[in-house]
Design an enzyme around this catalytic site. Structure first.
Site, PDB file in Angstrom:
ATOM      1  N   SER A 198       0.862  -1.192   0.000  1.00  0.00           N
ATOM      2  CA  SER A 198       0.000   0.000   0.000  1.00  0.00           C
ATOM      3  C   SER A 198       0.892   1.234   0.000  1.00  0.00           C
ATOM      4  CB  SER A 198      -0.867  -0.014   1.266  1.00  0.00           C
ATOM      5  OG  SER A 198      -1.440   1.245   1.495  1.00  0.00           O
ATOM      6  N   TYR A 210      -3.496   0.413  10.155  1.00  0.00           N
ATOM      7  CA  TYR A 210      -3.286  -0.032   8.772  1.00  0.00           C
ATOM      8  C   TYR A 210      -1.863   0.327   8.309  1.00  0.00           C
ATOM      9  CZ  TYR A 210      -4.506  -0.713   3.793  1.00  0.00           C
ATOM     10  OH  TYR A 210      -4.556  -1.134   2.469  1.00  0.00           O
TER      11      TYR A 210
HETATM   12  N1  LIG Z   1      -8.504  -0.574  -2.590  1.00  0.00           N
HETATM   13  C1  LIG Z   1      -7.419   0.144  -2.435  1.00  0.00           C
HETATM   14  O1  LIG Z   1      -7.371   1.340  -2.756  1.00  0.00           O
HETATM   15  C2  LIG Z   1      -6.161  -0.481  -1.875  1.00  0.00           C
HETATM   16  C3  LIG Z   1      -4.997   0.298  -1.861  1.00  0.00           C
HETATM   17  C4  LIG Z   1      -3.830  -0.260  -1.362  1.00  0.00           C
HETATM   18  C5  LIG Z   1      -3.815  -1.570  -0.904  1.00  0.00           C
HETATM   19  N2  LIG Z   1      -4.963  -2.296  -0.931  1.00  0.00           N
HETATM   20  C6  LIG Z   1      -4.876  -3.676  -0.431  1.00  0.00           C
HETATM   21  O2  LIG Z   1      -5.365  -4.563  -1.429  1.00  0.00           O
HETATM   22  C7  LIG Z   1      -5.889  -5.730  -0.806  1.00  0.00           C
HETATM   23  C8  LIG Z   1      -7.299  -5.976  -1.328  1.00  0.00           C
HETATM   24  O3  LIG Z   1      -8.093  -4.839  -1.057  1.00  0.00           O
HETATM   25  P1  LIG Z   1      -9.508  -4.582  -1.724  1.00  0.00           P
HETATM   26  O4  LIG Z   1      -9.625  -3.116  -1.891  1.00  0.00           O
HETATM   27  O5  LIG Z   1      -9.709  -5.487  -2.873  1.00  0.00           O
HETATM   28  O6  LIG Z   1     -10.465  -4.999  -0.495  1.00  0.00           O
HETATM   29  P2  LIG Z   1     -11.898  -5.706  -0.478  1.00  0.00           P
HETATM   30  O7  LIG Z   1     -12.447  -5.415   0.881  1.00  0.00           O
HETATM   31  O8  LIG Z   1     -12.696  -5.327  -1.681  1.00  0.00           O
HETATM   32  O9  LIG Z   1     -11.533  -7.265  -0.593  1.00  0.00           O
HETATM   33  C9  LIG Z   1     -10.817  -7.931   0.409  1.00  0.00           C
HETATM   34  C10 LIG Z   1     -11.184  -9.397   0.398  1.00  0.00           C
HETATM   35  O10 LIG Z   1     -10.426 -10.042   1.453  1.00  0.00           O
HETATM   36  C11 LIG Z   1     -11.289 -10.932   2.132  1.00  0.00           C
HETATM   37  N3  LIG Z   1     -10.812 -11.162   3.496  1.00  0.00           N
HETATM   38  C12 LIG Z   1     -10.884 -10.297   4.542  1.00  0.00           C
HETATM   39  N4  LIG Z   1     -10.428 -10.876   5.654  1.00  0.00           N
HETATM   40  C13 LIG Z   1     -10.046 -12.128   5.303  1.00  0.00           C
HETATM   41  C14 LIG Z   1      -9.516 -13.219   6.039  1.00  0.00           C
HETATM   42  N5  LIG Z   1      -9.286 -13.126   7.352  1.00  0.00           N
HETATM   43  N6  LIG Z   1      -9.229 -14.370   5.381  1.00  0.00           N
HETATM   44  C15 LIG Z   1      -9.470 -14.467   4.048  1.00  0.00           C
HETATM   45  N7  LIG Z   1     -10.001 -13.471   3.311  1.00  0.00           N
HETATM   46  C16 LIG Z   1     -10.285 -12.317   3.938  1.00  0.00           C
HETATM   47  C17 LIG Z   1     -12.652 -10.259   2.104  1.00  0.00           C
HETATM   48  O11 LIG Z   1     -13.713 -11.170   2.344  1.00  0.00           O
HETATM   49  C18 LIG Z   1     -12.676  -9.656   0.703  1.00  0.00           C
HETATM   50  O12 LIG Z   1     -13.234 -10.529  -0.242  1.00  0.00           O
HETATM   51  C19 LIG Z   1      -5.818  -5.472   0.701  1.00  0.00           C
HETATM   52  O13 LIG Z   1      -4.651  -6.054   1.221  1.00  0.00           O
HETATM   53  C20 LIG Z   1      -5.717  -3.964   0.782  1.00  0.00           C
HETATM   54  O14 LIG Z   1      -5.095  -3.536   1.964  1.00  0.00           O
HETATM   55  C21 LIG Z   1      -6.144  -1.786  -1.398  1.00  0.00           C
END
Ligand SMILES: NC(=O)c1ccc[n+]([C@@H]2O[C@H](COP(=O)([O-])OP(=O)(O)OC[C@H]3O[C@@H](n4cnc5c(N)ncnc54)[C@H](O)[C@@H]3O)[C@@H](O)[C@H]2O)c1
Length: 272
Positions: free
Chosen positions: A163, A176
């Protein structure tokens, strides 16, 4: 002295996609955590397009089932495995069953993550711990379960979804930022520890991407304006824009790339 040049790569090499395309993932199996939606789902689909066989994980069984059905419907070879990436015993059991029943995991994407915002001075311990567990400790647990086979086979690719908060923070996201900062160093530590086994561990650091996680932020006009002003590209990113980097880091093209965090952020971290 004449040098014999083989005009064509061998048929075996072509079949495996190795000589013809260093980015091909044909013949490789990828496990993607938290792949029921959002970035994980998009990366799974992208790796499938590049030829990988897919194993999707999520803690939400309904979400996982839908994701698997969607990708199967698109013609990919997909299996699903529901487990909580923070539960060490469940992780060990599930990975062992996947490798016994389906086959070895060649690439692992540690993607599962959560956000739980709160002012740091009043942040409940439970909220601190949950974010550390899902965003940081899970990468240790899942990678530990997978890496033994990679070490034995002398090959493996591991990607951690990092991130911008590996580098910079904002108020109310200290949990976070601490987790993602830790994940950056875990990525480097794993790279250093396992490079001698021909295992590459790299981070993919998304900028602000439209997903369910950021859903409430995207509709807050003030935050939306801030992100668009702060990002040199002038907009939010889409999950599919992370795919090329994930495919690259999973492929033979990245065989000598190790311990790096590649930010895909529309230029945000480069700007003042
Ligand atoms: N969306 C953004 O802007 C962004 C930016 C930087 C980093 N990220 C990172 O990208 C990754 C995905 O984010 P996203 O935006 O797709 O989030 P999201 O919430 O859309 O999807 C996350 C998924 O992880 C699953 N999950 C949560 N806890 C879990 C667990 N204990 N075991 C198994 N699965 C689990 C959820 O059910 C969900 O399907 C994360 O690590 C997030 O920190 C996202």
């Amino acid at each position: 002295m004449s040098v014999k040049v083989d005009p064509m790569p061998s048929s075996r090499a072509v079949a495996s996609g190795e000589c013809s395309d260093p980015f091909s993932l044909r013949g490789r199996r990828a496990l993607i955590t938290g792949a029921g939606q959002g970035i994980g789902f998009a990366l799974a689909r992208g790796l499938g397009v590049a030829g990988a066989e897919l194993v999707l994980n999520d803690v939400d069984p309904v979400r996982l089932e839908q994701a698997v059905a969607t990708l199967r419907g698109e013609g990919f070879t997909v299996n699903g495995r529901c487990f909580d990436v923070t539960n060490g015993a469940d992780v060990e059991r599930s990975v062992a069953e996947v490798e016994r029943g389906i086959g070895p995991v060649d690439s692992l994407i540690n993607n599962a993550g959560i956000h739980r915002r709160a002012p740091l001075e009043t942040m409940p311990t439970e909220r601190w711990q949950a974010v550390l567990d899902v965003n940081l400790t899970s990468a240790f647990l899942v990678t530990r379960a997978v890496v033994g086979g990679m070490i034995r086979r002398r090959a493996g690719k591991i990607i951690t979804i990092c991130s911008l908060n590996c580098e910079v923070s904002r108020p109310t996201i200290a949990n976070y930022a601490a987790a993602k900062g830790g994940l950056k160093m875990l990525t480097r530590a794993m790279a250093v520890e396992w490079a001698r086994h021909n295992i590459q561990v790299n981070g993919l650091g998304p900028g602000y991407i439209r997903t369910a996680m950021t859903g409430t932020l995207t509709i807050e006009a003030e935050f939306d304006r801030l992100i668009c002003a702060r990002t040199p590209a002038g907009r939010w990113g889409e999950s599919r824009e992370l795919v090329g980097t994930a495919v690259f880091l999973s492929s033979r093209a990245a065989d000598f790339v190790n311990g790096q965090i590649l930010y895909v952020d529309g230029g945000l971290l480069a700007a003042l």
